[in-house]
Design an enzyme around this catalytic site. Structure first.
Site, PDB file in Angstrom:
ATOM      1  N   SER A 185      45.435  36.323  40.107  1.00  0.00           N
ATOM      2  CA  SER A 185      44.729  35.165  38.882  1.00  0.00           C
ATOM      3  C   SER A 185      45.418  33.356  39.483  1.00  0.00           C
ATOM      4  O   SER A 185      45.318  32.886  41.108  1.00  0.00           O
ATOM      5  CB  SER A 185      44.878  35.748  37.476  1.00  0.00           C
ATOM      6  OG  SER A 185      44.124  34.971  37.621  1.00  0.00           O
ATOM      7  N   ASP A 195      34.228  40.292  37.383  1.00  0.00           N
ATOM      8  CA  ASP A 195      35.690  38.869  37.066  1.00  0.00           C
ATOM      9  C   ASP A 195      34.710  37.410  37.412  1.00  0.00           C
ATOM     10  O   ASP A 195      34.033  38.026  38.168  1.00  0.00           O
ATOM     11  CB  ASP A 195      36.616  39.363  38.259  1.00  0.00           C
ATOM     12  CG  ASP A 195      37.352  38.950  38.418  1.00  0.00           C
ATOM     13  OD1 ASP A 195      37.611  37.696  36.957  1.00  0.00           O
ATOM     14  OD2 ASP A 195      38.423  38.695  38.319  1.00  0.00           O
ATOM     15  N   HIS A 200      38.764  41.525  35.865  1.00  0.00           N
ATOM     16  CA  HIS A 200      39.893  41.049  36.269  1.00  0.00           C
ATOM     17  C   HIS A 200      41.728  41.614  35.249  1.00  0.00           C
ATOM     18  O   HIS A 200      40.782  42.151  34.263  1.00  0.00           O
ATOM     19  CB  HIS A 200      39.618  39.660  35.268  1.00  0.00           C
ATOM     20  CG  HIS A 200      41.174  38.563  35.661  1.00  0.00           C
ATOM     21  ND1 HIS A 200      40.929  38.105  36.853  1.00  0.00           N
ATOM     22  CD2 HIS A 200      42.218  37.898  35.216  1.00  0.00           C
ATOM     23  CE1 HIS A 200      41.809  36.814  37.468  1.00  0.00           C
ATOM     24  NE2 HIS A 200      43.039  37.104  36.684  1.00  0.00           N
TER      25      HIS A 200
END
Length: 324
Positions: A157, A252, A282
């Site tokens: 991320s 996501d 995610h």
């Protein structure tokens, strides 16, 4: 995957977008949901190697780190792991399972680094800390049997964003670059306008409003939003960066970020292995104990990391040019 999301809902966290950063950090995380599900299903955590909590000394101060050392004598290839959390949330404990799984799958020494968080320390503080942690890793990995000539970076991320930034900084300084970079659902753009942002604006555990909250907490000026260290897709070129694995989750908002970054890297001559995993969200990468797809993604990353450690993959053979 749905069972994890159900557990997360049952934990009763408040939307972080309605909270201060301080209060948002107290909310239950997907990692907490996985632990609850493991307890419910009587799944025991896997034991692997040894861990050592450390302090990483940087020019800006100290940040916490954790070393995951495989069994055996080494020398071991090295992974610098950079956790996610939108530059605002999470820590080494929240993201313990990913570096642990990577160390086991690659038989590599993994150093997981923390960094200063926004909004207390806004951009580029975290990016600078991560680059400092990379330099520290090159100098200190040998203390745990690591081979500093074979260092890769893995980020999830926001951590995936900073992994690329780290490689660009190393390139610009003409110093040793990572042998490979694994980017797991990376943040690659600040625009928040893409197919997946529209499709999965209300997704869990990450939604579009949360991404805006993360950016608003992290970025101070209009120039920050455009800065190529965080807005990677805005860089003039990413030529000469290390071979790259990009992993995305289908459900996501950041899926398109990863896909567009893969295309940009490939267009700039970088070798890329990109895969989108369907039916997951995610944060799935570290959920191998309860989500089978996570183990597939770890295996993909491990295969490419081991090949890079063995010298079988190289960054594109183009003249190095600092990404702008």
């Amino acid at each position: 995957m749905q069972a994890v999301l159900d557990e997360l809902t049952a934990l009763g966290g408040k939307p972080v977008t309605e909270l201060s950063a301080k209060d948002a950090r107290k909310q239950p995380s997907p990692a907490d949901a996985v632990k609850k599900l493991m307890e419910r299903q009587d799944i025991k955590p896997e034991k692997s190697g040894k861990t050592d909590d450390i302090s990483i000394k940087l020019s800006t101060g100290e940040v916490k780190g954790r070393v995951y050392r495989p069994d055996g004598d080494g020398p071991f290839p090295v992974i610098l792991y950079i956790h996610g959390g939108g530059w605002v949330l999470a820590d080494l404990d929240t993201y313990d399972s990913s570096p642990r799984a990577l160390s086991k799958a690659t038989n590599a020494l993994v150093i997981s680094t923390d960094y200063r968080h926004a909004p207390e320390d806004k951009f580029p503080a975290a990016h600078e800390d991560v680059f400092g942690a990379y330099q520290w890793t090159l100098e200190n990995a040998g203390r745990w049997g690591g081979d500093a000539s074979r260092v890769a970076v893995v980020g999830e991320s926001a951590g995936g964003n900073m992994a690329v930034s780290l490689s660009m900084m190393a390139q610009a300084k003409g110093m040793q670059m990572p042998v490979h970079q694994v980017l797991v659902y990376p943040v690659a753009s600040t625009s928040m306008k893409s197919e997946s942002y529209e499709q999965h604006a209300q997704a869990a555990p990450l939604n579009a409003a949360m991404m805006k909250w993360f950016f608003d907490n992290t970025l101070s000026t209009e120039d920050d939003w455009k800065n190529h260290q965080i807005n990677l897709l805005g860089a003039k070129t990413l030529s000469g960066l290390p071979s790259t694995t990009i992993i995305t989750a289908d459900i996501d908002p950041l899926r398109s970020d990863g896909e567009m970054l893969a295309k940009k890297l490939e267009g700039d001559g970088v070798k890329v292995d990109y895969k989108n995993y369907e039916g997951v969200t995610h944060e799935f990468f570290g959920m191998g104990a309860v989500v089978d797809t996570a183990q597939q993604a770890v295996d993909q990353a491990a295969t490419n990391l081991k090949a890079a450690f063995a010298g079988e993959t190289k960054a594109a053979a183009k003249p190095p040019a600092a990404a702008e």
